[in-house]
Structure formats: structure tokens, C-alpha cells
Design an enzyme around this catalytic site. Structure first.
Site, PDB file in Angstrom:
ATOM      1  N   HIS A   1       9.501  -3.591   3.269  1.00 58.00           N
ATOM      2  CA  HIS A   1       8.802  -3.711   1.023  1.00 58.00           C
ATOM      3  C   HIS A   1      10.565  -3.904   0.941  1.00 58.00           C
ATOM      4  O   HIS A   1      10.532  -4.537   0.219  1.00 58.00           O
ATOM      5  CB  HIS A   1       8.686  -2.416   1.099  1.00 58.00           C
ATOM      6  CG  HIS A   1       7.023  -2.020   2.014  1.00 58.00           C
ATOM      7  ND1 HIS A   1       6.888  -0.961   3.148  1.00 58.00           N
ATOM      8  CD2 HIS A   1       6.312  -2.943   1.758  1.00 58.00           C
ATOM      9  CE1 HIS A   1       5.628  -0.704   3.286  1.00 58.00           C
ATOM     10  NE2 HIS A   1       4.911  -1.894   3.108  1.00 58.00           N
TER      11      HIS A   1
ATOM     12  N   LEU B   1       6.853   3.062   1.349  1.00 57.57           N
ATOM     13  CA  LEU B   1       7.673   2.294   1.639  1.00 57.57           C
ATOM     14  C   LEU B   1       8.272   1.811   2.785  1.00 57.57           C
ATOM     15  O   LEU B   1       9.269   3.351   3.174  1.00 57.57           O
ATOM     16  CB  LEU B   1       8.135   1.865   0.054  1.00 57.57           C
ATOM     17  CG  LEU B   1       6.678   2.014  -0.827  1.00 57.57           C
ATOM     18  CD1 LEU B   1       8.254   1.379  -2.232  1.00 57.57           C
ATOM     19  CD2 LEU B   1       6.291   0.143  -0.420  1.00 57.57           C
TER      20      LEU B   1
ATOM     21  N   MET C   1       0.350  -1.156   0.107  1.00 58.32           N
ATOM     22  CA  MET C   1       0.515   0.088  -0.427  1.00 58.32           C
ATOM     23  C   MET C   1       1.031   1.159  -0.141  1.00 58.32           C
ATOM     24  O   MET C   1       0.913   2.094   0.336  1.00 58.32           O
ATOM     25  CB  MET C   1      -0.876  -0.226   1.362  1.00 58.32           C
ATOM     26  CG  MET C   1      -2.004  -1.117   1.248  1.00 58.32           C
ATOM     27  SD  MET C   1      -3.487  -0.813   2.094  1.00 58.32           S
ATOM     28  CE  MET C   1      -3.305  -0.847   3.807  1.00 58.32           C
ATOM     29  N   GLY C   2       2.492   1.060  -0.258  1.00 61.52           N
ATOM     30  CA  GLY C   2       2.966   2.409  -0.505  1.00 61.52           C
ATOM     31  C   GLY C   2       3.862   2.941   0.912  1.00 61.52           C
ATOM     32  O   GLY C   2       3.257   2.245   1.859  1.00 61.52           O
TER      33      GLY C   2
ATOM     34  N   GLU D   1      12.237   0.066   5.008  1.00 61.48           N
ATOM     35  CA  GLU D   1      13.113  -1.160   4.383  1.00 61.48           C
ATOM     36  C   GLU D   1      12.682  -2.761   4.592  1.00 61.48           C
ATOM     37  O   GLU D   1      12.735  -3.586   4.071  1.00 61.48           O
ATOM     38  CB  GLU D   1      14.027  -0.859   6.094  1.00 61.48           C
ATOM     39  CG  GLU D   1      15.426  -1.785   5.482  1.00 61.48           C
ATOM     40  CD  GLU D   1      15.991  -1.966   3.861  1.00 61.48           C
ATOM     41  OE1 GLU D   1      16.192  -1.193   3.746  1.00 61.48           O
ATOM     42  OE2 GLU D   1      16.649  -2.984   3.619  1.00 61.48           O
TER      43      GLU D   1
ATOM     44  N   SER E   1       4.324   0.782   8.162  1.00 55.18           N
ATOM     45  CA  SER E   1       3.763   2.364   7.132  1.00 55.18           C
ATOM     46  C   SER E   1       3.623   2.904   8.964  1.00 55.18           C
ATOM     47  O   SER E   1       3.488   4.322   8.435  1.00 55.18           O
ATOM     48  CB  SER E   1       3.550   2.200   6.711  1.00 55.18           C
ATOM     49  OG  SER E   1       4.274   1.757   5.806  1.00 55.18           O
TER      50      SER E   1
ATOM     51  N   GLN F   1     -10.017  -2.443   3.017  1.00 57.58           N
ATOM     52  CA  GLN F   1      -9.428  -3.357   4.177  1.00 57.58           C
ATOM     53  C   GLN F   1      -9.974  -1.894   5.096  1.00 57.58           C
ATOM     54  O   GLN F   1      -9.180  -2.317   6.475  1.00 57.58           O
ATOM     55  CB  GLN F   1      -8.308  -3.604   3.836  1.00 57.58           C
ATOM     56  CG  GLN F   1      -7.648  -2.499   3.095  1.00 57.58           C
ATOM     57  CD  GLN F   1      -5.647  -3.617   2.867  1.00 57.58           C
ATOM     58  OE1 GLN F   1      -5.795  -4.575   1.613  1.00 57.58           O
ATOM     59  NE2 GLN F   1      -5.093  -3.818   3.861  1.00 57.58           N
TER      60      GLN F   1
ATOM     61  N   GLN G   1      -2.693 -12.252   8.012  1.00 57.01           N
ATOM     62  CA  GLN G   1      -2.998 -11.562   7.096  1.00 57.01           C
ATOM     63  C   GLN G   1      -2.935 -13.174   5.791  1.00 57.01           C
ATOM     64  O   GLN G   1      -3.178 -13.148   4.845  1.00 57.01           O
ATOM     65  CB  GLN G   1      -2.444 -10.631   6.298  1.00 57.01           C
ATOM     66  CG  GLN G   1      -2.108  -9.845   4.956  1.00 57.01           C
ATOM     67  CD  GLN G   1      -2.367  -9.124   4.554  1.00 57.01           C
ATOM     68  OE1 GLN G   1      -2.758  -8.165   4.640  1.00 57.01           O
ATOM     69  NE2 GLN G   1      -0.800  -8.211   4.049  1.00 57.01           N
TER      70      GLN G   1
HETATM   71  O1  PAF Z   1      -0.195  -5.864   3.937  1.00 55.48           O
HETATM   72  C1  PAF Z   1      -0.359  -5.217   2.824  1.00 55.48           C
HETATM   73  O2  PAF Z   1       0.503  -3.580   2.353  1.00 55.48           O
HETATM   74  C2  PAF Z   1      -1.800  -4.950   2.563  1.00 55.48           C
HETATM   75  O3  PAF Z   1      -2.421  -5.357   3.756  1.00 55.48           O
HETATM   76  C3  PAF Z   1      -2.243  -5.943   0.993  1.00 55.48           C
HETATM   77  C4  PAF Z   1      -1.542  -7.282   0.764  1.00 55.48           C
HETATM   78  C5  PAF Z   1      -1.086  -4.533  -0.016  1.00 55.48           C
HETATM   79  C6  PAF Z   1      -3.081  -5.691   0.222  1.00 55.48           C
HETATM   80  O4  PAF Z   1      -3.635  -4.372   0.309  1.00 55.48           O
END
Ligand code: PAF
Length: 298
Positions: A37, A33, A30-31, A35, A190, A61, A153
């Protein structure tokens, strides 16, 4: 790095990346970003010839009272970081590309989506499963990578892939990457930017208390005692609310009342401090009898 924001251009870009039989890894984000990511991106590079990163702040979500409006959006900075990291393609759709007018379908992984984070965040995992399935269909990756910080998740996505016979025939194609931590143990997120300096200092209690509790369980302390001490440590550190602190089976997420060295056990915690709801989890395994030292920020 190519950036695309429509499904039509994505299809062409993906076809070009896959030409010559090249394999493709997807890192959904979800941007905002950090380390963590970038570690997913490096791991993606190790698992496939080409790397696609998606950035989409998925409204489905977020609950009604959650931080959708405040969630950090920094596409220009993220694009520069991904280009420098050697990503091949950035998929950055706007809302209408993912949920066009008349969009009506929801994916629900029943059962494991209603416990833990799902209790406090009804509908959250439906939103995650729905968007992740769409991203899988759009990009058709060979592998997809997710951080273990969001353990529930990851578990839900693996279950969805298995239940729906996705083109990942085995769960190994969905790769969980170990949580990346600050030197003092705080899991990178984030949402850590919501913490004030004082809350940031106090937030270190979360992973510290978890390691203490996990070590105590492995040493034979009853799970309920170890978790009671963990909760107390968080209250003393100034956490405002503890949503859950539980030992669960790592795969089924079944609640466990006792630690079993023959079983994959996971300690999972969610707790609120200031504006930040922090989550963390760790394996509770025999190796914890000799834990590594973490650096203290004082
Ligand atoms: O973990 C995340 O950043 C979000 O839940 C995802 C997997 C990109 C889905 O929107």
C-alpha cells in the site's frame, strides 16, 4: 493529514485539496496496510499534487463464508502510517456513509467478473466495482492507483471506467502498480497474516512455481505441461486447494492454450494454504528467458 468519516466533510476537504488547480490521486484500500500500500502511496505522490487514501472494509465484496468478520481492522495504526507517509487526506467512512438505508444499486462488469476469482467468489467483483465507482464519485480523483497483485480487479475497474465514460477518459488514468514482494517472492497481502510460520515458509512455493512455469512456457514448453508442473509443485508444497492456475490474455482475460510472444500474456494463480487464499500473477514475456534471482529464506 486530515481524517474524515462523513461525505459532507469529505466534500469540503476534497475541495480544499483541489483549490488552485491541484491534481488529486486516490488510493482505495481496505486498511491493514503493508509495504504494498505504501508503494501505491509513493506512486500516487509521483502522479498528483495531493494524495487521498480511503480505508473501507467493503462488506459487499465478501461472500457469506468469507473472512469479513476476521478481516484485520487497525485504523489507528493505519492512520499513523499514512500520516508518516505524507498522505494529505484519509477517507475512512463507516458502513452507513457508503451504504445508507435503502441502498439498492450494484455495478456489474459482466463476463470478466465470472471467471478466475469470480468463479469461487460469486458477487465479489460486483462489490468491488460498486464501491470503487462510489469512491471515484465521492473523491473525483485525477488518477487512481491499484496494485497489480489483484490483476482481475484492476482489469475490471479499467473496463468499468471505459464502459461508463468515467472522468478518466483513458485507461492510463487508472494506474496499476507492480506487485510488491517479500524478499523470497511472496506477494505482499493483508491476508498473509493468516499464515502460520510453517505455512508462510511453504507459501514461497507459489511464486517460485509460477516463475518456473512462466519460464518453461517462454522456452517453448506446452502451456498445459507447464501448468501441470506448477500444480504439482503446489500440492507437494502442502497447498490445500488450487482454485485456478491459468494463462490468460492480460487485458481481455481470455483463456490461452499457447504462449504467444506477440500478445500480452498473464499467468494467474489462486491457491489456498491454511486459512489464507493466496493469489498471484505475472507477465509471461520474452524477458523471462533471463529471470532475476530471488533471495531464499532457506
Ligand atoms: O483491493 C482492495 O483493497 C479492495 O478490493 C478495494 C479496491 C479497496 C475495494 O474495496
Amino acid at each position: 493529514m486530515q481524517t474524515v468519516s462523513t461525505r459532507a466533510t469529505l466534500a469540503n476537504a476534497v475541495a480544499a485539496l483541489k483549490s488552485g488547480g491541484k491534481t488529486l490521486a486516490l488510493v482505495p484500500t481496505m486498511g491493514a496496510l503493508h509495504e504494498g500500500h505504501l508503494t501505491l502511496v509513493r506512486q500516487a505522490r509521483a502522479h498528483a499534487d495531493r494524495v487521498v487514501v480511503s480505508i473501507f472494509v467493503n462488506p459487499r465484496q465478501f461472500g457469506a463464508n468469507e473472512d469479513l468478520g476476521a478481516y484485520p481492522r487497525q485504523l489507528a495504526a493505519d492512520t499513523a502510517v499514512l500520516a508518516a507517509a505524507g498522505v494529505d487526506l484519509l477517507w475512512a467512512p463507516d458502513l452507513n456513509e457508503i451504504y445508507p438505508a435503502g441502498y439498492a444499486t450494484t455495478v456489474s462488469v459482466a463476463g470478466i467478473d465470472h471467471m478466475l476469482c469470480g468463479m469461487q467468489r460469486p458477487g465479489h467483483f460486483d462489490g468491488v466495482a460498486t464501491v470503487v465507482l462510489k469512491l471515484f464519485n465521492q473523491v473525483a480523483p485525477d488518477v487512481a492507483l491499484f496494485g497489480e497483485k489483484d490483476w482481475q480487479q484492476l482489469t475490471i475497474i479499467r473496463r468499468m471506467a471505459r464502459d461508463l465514460d468515467l472522468s478518466f477518459p483513458n485507461a492510463a488514468a487508472i494506474i496499476g502498480v507492480a506487485t510488491v514482494r517479500e524478499p523470497d517472492g511472496l506477494a505482499m497481502s493483508s491476508r498473509n497474516r493468516y499464515l502460520t510460520a510453517d505455512q508462510r515458509a511453504r507459501a514461497t512455493a507459489l511464486n517460485r512455481a509460477m516463475r518456473t512455469a512462466a519460464g518453461a512456457m517462454v522456452a517453448g514448453e506446452p502451456v498445459a505441461h507447464a501448468i501441470g508442473a506448477l500444480r504439482q509443485a503446489l500440492v507437494l508444497a502442502g497447498f490445500d486447494r488450487i482454485d485456478y492456475a491459468e494463462l490468460r490474455d492480460a487485458e481481455t482475460l481470455d483463456a490461452l492454450t499457447g504462449w504467444d510472444p506477440a500478445r500480452q500474456c498473464r499467468l494467474l494463480v489462486a491457491a489456498q494454504i491454511g486459512r489464507a487464499r493466496l493469489i498471484d500473477n505475472m507477465a509471461v514475456e520474452p524477458a523471462l528467458a533471463n529471470p532475476p534471482e530471488l533471495v531464499s529464506n532457506g
